[in-house]
Design a protein around this motif. Structure first.
Motif, PDB file in Angstrom:
ATOM      1  N   LEU A 108       0.835  -1.210   0.000  1.00  0.00           N
ATOM      2  CA  LEU A 108       0.000   0.000   0.000  1.00  0.00           C
ATOM      3  C   LEU A 108       0.869   1.258   0.000  1.00  0.00           C
ATOM      4  O   LEU A 108       0.621   2.212  -0.757  1.00  0.00           O
ATOM      5  N   VAL A 109       1.908   1.255   0.827  1.00  0.00           N
ATOM      6  CA  VAL A 109       2.803   2.424   0.883  1.00  0.00           C
ATOM      7  C   VAL A 109       3.546   2.591  -0.433  1.00  0.00           C
ATOM      8  O   VAL A 109       3.666   3.712  -0.958  1.00  0.00           O
ATOM      9  N   LEU A 110       4.040   1.503  -1.015  1.00  0.00           N
ATOM     10  CA  LEU A 110       4.785   1.598  -2.273  1.00  0.00           C
ATOM     11  C   LEU A 110       3.897   2.138  -3.388  1.00  0.00           C
ATOM     12  O   LEU A 110       4.312   3.027  -4.158  1.00  0.00           O
ATOM     13  N   GLY A 111       2.669   1.622  -3.488  1.00  0.00           N
ATOM     14  CA  GLY A 111       1.752   2.133  -4.508  1.00  0.00           C
ATOM     15  C   GLY A 111       1.406   3.589  -4.286  1.00  0.00           C
ATOM     16  O   GLY A 111       1.333   4.379  -5.240  1.00  0.00           O
ATOM     17  N   GLY A 112       1.187   3.968  -3.028  1.00  0.00           N
ATOM     18  CA  GLY A 112       0.866   5.369  -2.746  1.00  0.00           C
ATOM     19  C   GLY A 112       2.021   6.307  -3.046  1.00  0.00           C
ATOM     20  O   GLY A 112       1.822   7.392  -3.601  1.00  0.00           O
TER      21      GLY A 112
END
Length: 590
Positions: free
Chosen positions: A175-179
């Protein structure tokens, strides 16, 4: 390279095929400094990224009621803080060094190209554009070089943090990488429009700078004809166009800033929501949740660096394009003649094959041209300064074509003083401190050029109270002096240089006849035994020349003493005495 080592011994030969390639070339020349700054930046941001981990450890120690672990965590945080501060200091030093050394490299290359082009530069590029490149554009290019290393360090640490989160908690880490990817790319579609607006703003700013410099340079003339208000209105309109373009550009960057605030905020909300769910499910402890929140909050810092790097690249591209337009200029040398090695300095007779002009060595030769354009092109050829690639043969000195010798050798042998010479700002002593043979003293040159009234005026205007004219300051381009005073100081500077061949283009056009007569006598005496070519139509100078050459319709039509040419050559008499030529006179009579 350190700042104390400036200037660069060899700034290099830039890649001027495009603005982007110029930036890449500049980056490669600064590769060592870039790697150094990137290493310090990586260490600094890595230390900042580790702080959330220690905060989580401290919370876990409190939860477990372990004073020893809490003390050790505190010492670890203290050590990380010291490393972070030291690395930040070194990063700043390295980045600023990269900025200054890159700007100095561009300025040195620009100065070298300006010296090579000489008067050709302002014929091909507007003066305002050259000023813009040497000031604001150099700063923007240096900004990009400085920000790239910090951007690279931010990329390395961001990938490391995202990898650690994925390994520790895959769902939250992805989730953090995509965001982070979405936030970094959110401003990308807006950058082309921002680039176009920035380029438009710089173009209008360059135009306003050019108008301002032209207005200041011609202020005396404008006052004489009452044109100040006209030019001031033009500058007001240009400045309003710059203001409108700046506001238009600022709106786009405000939008980019807003996107860079909204997108990270949405990412942080999503991480908080997902982390809270994992904590409620018992998959994360309180310390682990704080660590993850802290890591995500840290990632907001490199995201700002991503935005700064995008801004630096956007602003530097138009600046690099403008720099390339100036640095890509070359002198047009006909037929690309090979360079001839010189065993000894150039000397001998001066001969121009295009017109047939011959100036014997050691003599004072006066040249009269009915066409001012022909005189200007001839003076340029005599100086070894080919300006037009139109097949004209090069002038020769001692039988050696000047375009076949190194430019420095040609300029050392032949000095051309234009009809509108430029005086650089500084003291009179600095103005006259030119490379010279040492045979002509400054006092002799000033007396020959009849500069006694100039010296008196400078002594009276002395600001240090010494009354020494040599210590008095001359304003930019000598605007505080009259046209005749500027012309005589420029003549004195040329006489001090004492070249093998001195070419003077209308050196007394702005002085009165009595002063002109004294200059003619002094010039003949001071330059005795050396080659001097004077382009003039003044009878006072022509009468004191050893030989007068009359160039008509682009070729030598007659030569000899001044008085003899007056008697035998009607066309010459018409140019010198300002009388109509015989054909024109007959036509007017009919």
């Amino acid at each position: 390279m350190q700042i104390r080592d400036l200037p660069h011994t060899d700034p290099g030969d830039p890649d001027v095929r495009s603005g982007f390639r110029f930036l890449v070339w500049l980056f490669r020349r600064q590769l060592g400094g870039q790697i150094k700054a990137m290493c310090w930046g990586t260490l600094h941001m890595a230390a900042v990224a580790v702080l959330p981990v220690t905060m989580g450890m401290a919370i876990e120690a409190v939860v477990d009621d372990s004073g020893r672990r809490l003390a050790l965590t505190g010492l670890l945080m203290l050590g990380i803080t010291v490393v972070m501060a030291f690395a930040d200091t070194m990063l700043h030093r390295s980045a600023v060094t990269n900025w200054i050394t890159a700007a100095a490299r561009v300025q040195q290359i620009l100065a070298r190209r300006t010296a090579e082009l000489g008067g050709v530069l302002t014929r091909r590029v507007a003066a305002g554009e050259v000023v813009k490149v040497s000031t604001g554009d150099v700063e923007k290019i240096g900004w990009f070089v400085e920000s790239f290393s910090r951007f690279a360090a931010a990329v390395v640490v961001t990938l490391a943090v995202c990898t650690g989160l994925i390994v520790y908690e895959p769902q939250l880490g992805l989730l953090v990488l995509g965001g982070i990817t979405a936030v970094a790319l959110s401003a990308w579609p807006l950058l082309p429009a921002a680039t176009r607006r920035a380029d438009r703003e710089r173009g209008k700013s360059g135009r306003a700078t050019e108008l301002a410099s032209d207005t200041v340079a011609g202020l005396r003339v404008l006052r004489g004809i009452g044109g100040e208000e006209l030019f001031l209105n033009r500058y007001r309109r240009a400045s309003q166009e710059v203001r409108a373009a700046s506001v238009h550009n600022a709106r786009m960057w405000s939008l980019i800033d807003a996107v860079q605030v909204v997108m990270p905020g949405l990412l942080l909300i999503a991480v908080v929501w997902q982390g809270a769910r994992l904590a409620l499910d018992g998959r994360l402890t309180a310390g682990e949740l704080v660590t993850i929140y802290g890591a995500v909050s840290f990632l907001m810092f490199p995201l700002r660096l991503f935005q700064e790097a995008a801004m630096a690249f956007t602003f530097s591209r138009p600046s690099a394009k403008r720099a390339v337009r100036v640095l890509g200029l070359r002198r047009e040398v006909p037929d690309a003649a090979p360079t001839t090695a010189l065993d000894q300095p150039l000397s001998g007779d001066v001969w121009d094959p295009a017109t047939g002009l011959l100036a014997p060595a050691g003599r004072l030769t006066a040249v009269v041209c009915g066409n001012p354009n022909v005189a200007e092109r001839l003076a340029e050829r005599l100086g070894g300064h080919p300006v037009h690639d139109d097949g004209e043969p090069s002038a020769q000195l001692g039988g050696v074509p000047l375009n076949e010798v190194p430019l420095a050798a040609a300029r050392a042998a032949v000095l051309v003083q234009d009809k509108d010479p430029v005086l650089l700002s500084g003291t009179l002593r600095e103005l006259l401190a030119v490379p010279a043979s040492g045979r002509v003293a400054a006092g002799d040159a000033l007396r020959t050029a009849q500069c006694h009234d100039v010296l008196t005026a400078l002594a009276q205007a002395s600001t240090d109270g010494s009354g020494d004219p040599m210590r008095s300051r001359i304003t930019e381009r000598g605007r505080s002096l009259s046209g005749g005073q500027r012309q005589r100081l420029a003549l004195a500077r040329s006489l001090i240089a004492d070249p093998e061949v001195l070419v003077l283009d209308e050196p007394t056009s702005a002085v009165d006849s009595h002063t002109e007569a004294r200059i003619a006598e002094g010039l003949r005496a001071l330059r005795s035994g050396t080659t001097t070519v004077v382009f003039t139509s003044s009878p006072l100078l022509l009468d004191r020349a050893d030989r007068v050459v009359f160039v008509h319709d682009g070729a030598v039509a007659a030569s000899g003493p001044h008085r003899e040419l007056l008697r035998t050559t009607p066309e010459y008499r018409a140019v010198v005495t300002r009388e109509p030529e015989p054909a024109q006179l007959a036509e007017e009579t009919a």
